[in-house]
Enzyme design. Structure first.
Site, mmCIF file in Angstrom:
data_model
loop_
_atom_site.group_PDB
_atom_site.id
_atom_site.type_symbol
_atom_site.label_atom_id
_atom_site.label_comp_id
_atom_site.label_asym_id
_atom_site.label_seq_id
_atom_site.Cartn_x
_atom_site.Cartn_y
_atom_site.Cartn_z
ATOM 1 C CG ASP A 1 37.123 43.413 30.475
ATOM 2 O OD1 ASP A 1 36.569 43.609 29.375
ATOM 3 O OD2 ASP A 1 38.230 43.897 30.764
ATOM 4 C CD GLN B 1 41.352 48.141 24.898
ATOM 5 O OE1 GLN B 1 40.957 48.063 23.733
ATOM 6 N NE2 GLN B 1 41.616 47.070 25.626
ATOM 7 N NE ARG C 1 38.486 39.779 30.728
ATOM 8 C CZ ARG C 1 39.480 39.697 31.617
ATOM 9 N NH1 ARG C 1 39.461 38.773 32.554
ATOM 10 N NH2 ARG C 1 40.498 40.537 31.577
ATOM 11 C CE LYS D 1 43.584 41.223 30.050
ATOM 12 N NZ LYS D 1 43.344 42.156 28.939
ATOM 13 N NE ARG E 1 38.851 43.227 20.491
ATOM 14 C CZ ARG E 1 39.315 43.270 21.740
ATOM 15 N NH1 ARG E 1 40.299 42.471 22.091
ATOM 16 N NH2 ARG E 1 38.797 44.092 22.613
ATOM 17 N N GLY F 1 44.004 43.623 22.771
ATOM 18 C CA GLY F 1 43.400 44.898 22.356
ATOM 19 C C GLY F 1 44.065 46.070 23.059
ATOM 20 N NE ARG G 1 34.688 38.630 26.321
ATOM 21 C CZ ARG G 1 35.677 39.312 26.892
ATOM 22 N NH1 ARG G 1 35.411 40.393 27.596
ATOM 23 N NH2 ARG G 1 36.925 38.912 26.759
ATOM 24 C CE LYS H 1 35.030 45.164 25.823
ATOM 25 N NZ LYS H 1 36.044 46.215 25.949
HETATM 26 C C1 S3P Z 1 41.044 47.883 28.987
HETATM 27 C C2 S3P Z 1 39.883 48.516 28.691
HETATM 28 C C3 S3P Z 1 38.634 47.824 28.335
HETATM 29 C C4 S3P Z 1 38.682 46.337 28.712
HETATM 30 C C5 S3P Z 1 39.981 45.704 28.346
HETATM 31 C C6 S3P Z 1 41.145 46.407 29.014
HETATM 32 C C7 S3P Z 1 42.239 48.695 29.296
HETATM 33 O O1 S3P Z 1 38.443 47.928 26.931
HETATM 34 O O2 S3P Z 1 37.614 45.657 28.107
HETATM 35 O O3 S3P Z 1 39.983 44.340 28.747
HETATM 36 O O4 S3P Z 1 43.230 48.161 29.829
HETATM 37 O O5 S3P Z 1 42.218 49.901 29.015
HETATM 38 P P1 S3P Z 1 37.687 49.224 26.329
HETATM 39 O O6 S3P Z 1 38.383 50.377 26.903
HETATM 40 O O7 S3P Z 1 37.854 49.174 24.841
HETATM 41 O O8 S3P Z 1 36.257 49.084 26.749
#
Ligand code: S3P
Length: 426
Positions: free
Chosen positions: A312, A166, A385, A19, A119, A91, A343, A339
């Protein structure tokens, strides 16, 4: 859908595309020159949200299942969207696209579903504001809907209070539009797909220890990317193969990037029979086939620097812990609260309903495993999830496990229940 106890799980599984890598492939392709071609793309609702946002900004994208062609228009080729961008439940779309939007000459706005609107976006509003971006939470609550863009950016060095790919990626993407070098230091290293992939598109991007940096204004050029299978989706079948009796599964073509692969270490620490076969590099990412078989598991501690590498997977790791003898302590994982659902709360509620001895803590949970689980109706809180982790618990629970919603699996793994059927009692 009802899940019942499995007598055995056997066979080979092909996991859908990663993803995180699928989102990035679309985004980086859109702001590169020429064609980007993705094979093995995750055709799930979250990645479709990313495609929808870039189409709305004038990028031609042709998608046929897991094959996507993006006609990139370069760093400055996006058009002002005519309506609010819809990020759905995603997100990753929200935070990464915000970095790109911050550098545009036009003002845009984005919003998503009820979960997205809860969020925390303060974590990207703060650094983007330091870069000179105009970004505001329209309801003034540090959440989406957001309004972004229309100003010139300057490079910064940012010490991020959270280990979040992120947040890191958002700042690095904004850094593409700033003069000079933008860098981010994290408390613990998070997944590095942005650094690996953007470098392939031609960006001057480096990571050293906890710091990633990028030089603004590069020429990005479209790429061909073969997206490997998502370890976060493989995780359900890793755990299923370890906890169900008479089981032997080969999970093919999984991304084993060390910034993502913490679940493999935890499965080994718990005594799981798990091995990596046919290890190779695909499109710059480490990939392997994962072989698992029924194991006698024991509890362990999951804490510290490993947490971002399995964040995750914690819901399904909690299910594994419930099936292990002894105590598992999960800590340093307060990020679980922000999340798609909280969770810590949603895992605790569902595992307790199944008869497991679990205590939530401020930054994780304590699970005393070994009590046989009993079926329940899973309260998913529309969190993909949670639905899939508790479907795996259902494979060892006495009775029929059902779900208040199962459509939420569409977010990251549309064929999840079909895949269970291909290995069930084989
Ligand atoms: C992701 C980073 C993670 C993860 C999310 C996907 C990404 O979040 O939990 O499902 O693709 O950069 P965080 O970076 O906020 O922890």
């Amino acid at each position: 859908m009802a899940i019942t106890k499995a007598n055995s799980l056997k066979g080979e599984i092909k996991i859908p595309g990663d993803k995180s890598i699928s989102h990035r492939g679309v985004m980086f392709g859109a702001i590169s020159e020429g064609i980007t071609e993705l094979t093995g793309f995750l055709d799930g609702a979250d990645c479709r949200s990313t495609i929808g946002c870039f189409k709305a900004m004038g990028i031609d994208i042709n998608q046929e299942n897991d094959h996507v062609i993006i006609h990139g228009k370069g760093l400055h080729g996006l058009k002002k969207p005519s309506a609010m961008l819809d990020v759905g439940n995603s997100g990753t779309t929200t935070r990464l696209i915000s970095g790109i939007l911050a550098g545009q000459s036009f003002v845009s706005s984005l919003n998503g579903d009820e979960s997205i609107q809860k969020r925390p976006m303060g974590r990207i509003i703060a650094p983007l504001t330091l870069m000179g971006a105009n970004i505001r939470s329209i309801k003034d609550n540090e959440c989406a809907p957001l309004e972004i863009g229309g100003s010139k950016l300057k490079s910064i060095h940012y010490n991020s209070p959270v280990a979040s790919a992120q947040v890191k990626s958002c700042i690095l993407l904004a850094g593409l539009y700033a003069e000079g070098t933008t860098s981010v230091t994290e408390p613990v290293v998070s997944r590095n797909h942005t650094e690996l992939m953007l470098s392939g598109f031609g960006a001057d991007i480096k990571s050293q220890g906890l710091t990633a940096s990028i030089v603004g204004g590069p020429k990005l050029v479209g790429q061909k990317i073969d997206v490997p299978g998502d370890i976060s989706s493989a995780a359900y079948f890793i755990v299923a193969g370890l906890i169900c009796p008479n089981s032997d599964l080969l999970i093919k073509n999984v991304n084993t990037n060390p910034t993502r692969a913490g679940i493999i270490k935890v499965a080994k620490a718990m005594g799981g029979n798990i091995e990596l076969l046919n290890e190779r590099i695909v499109s710059g990412e480490p990939v392997a086939d994962i072989h698992v078989s029924t194991s006698n598991l024991k509890g362990c501690e999951v804490s510290g620097d490993i947490i971002p590498t399995l964040i995750d997977e914690i819901p399904v790791i909690a299910v594994m812990a419930a099936c292990a003898d002894g105590t598992t302590i999960i800590k340093d994982a307060a990020e679980l609260k922000v999340k798609e659902s909280d969770r810590i709360a949603t895992v605790t509620e569902n595992l307790s309903n199944m008869g497991c001895d679990i205590t939530p803590t401020e930054d994780g949970m304590i699970i005393n495993g070994g009590t046989p689980l009993k079926a329940t109706t899973v309260n998913t809180y529309l969190d993909h999830r949670i639905a899939m982790s508790f479907a795996i618990a259902g494979l060892v629970a006495e009775g029929e496990t059902t779900f208040d919603d199962e459509k939420c699996c569409q977010i990251s793994y549309p064929d999840f229940f079909k895949t269970i059927n291909t290995i069930f009692n084989k």
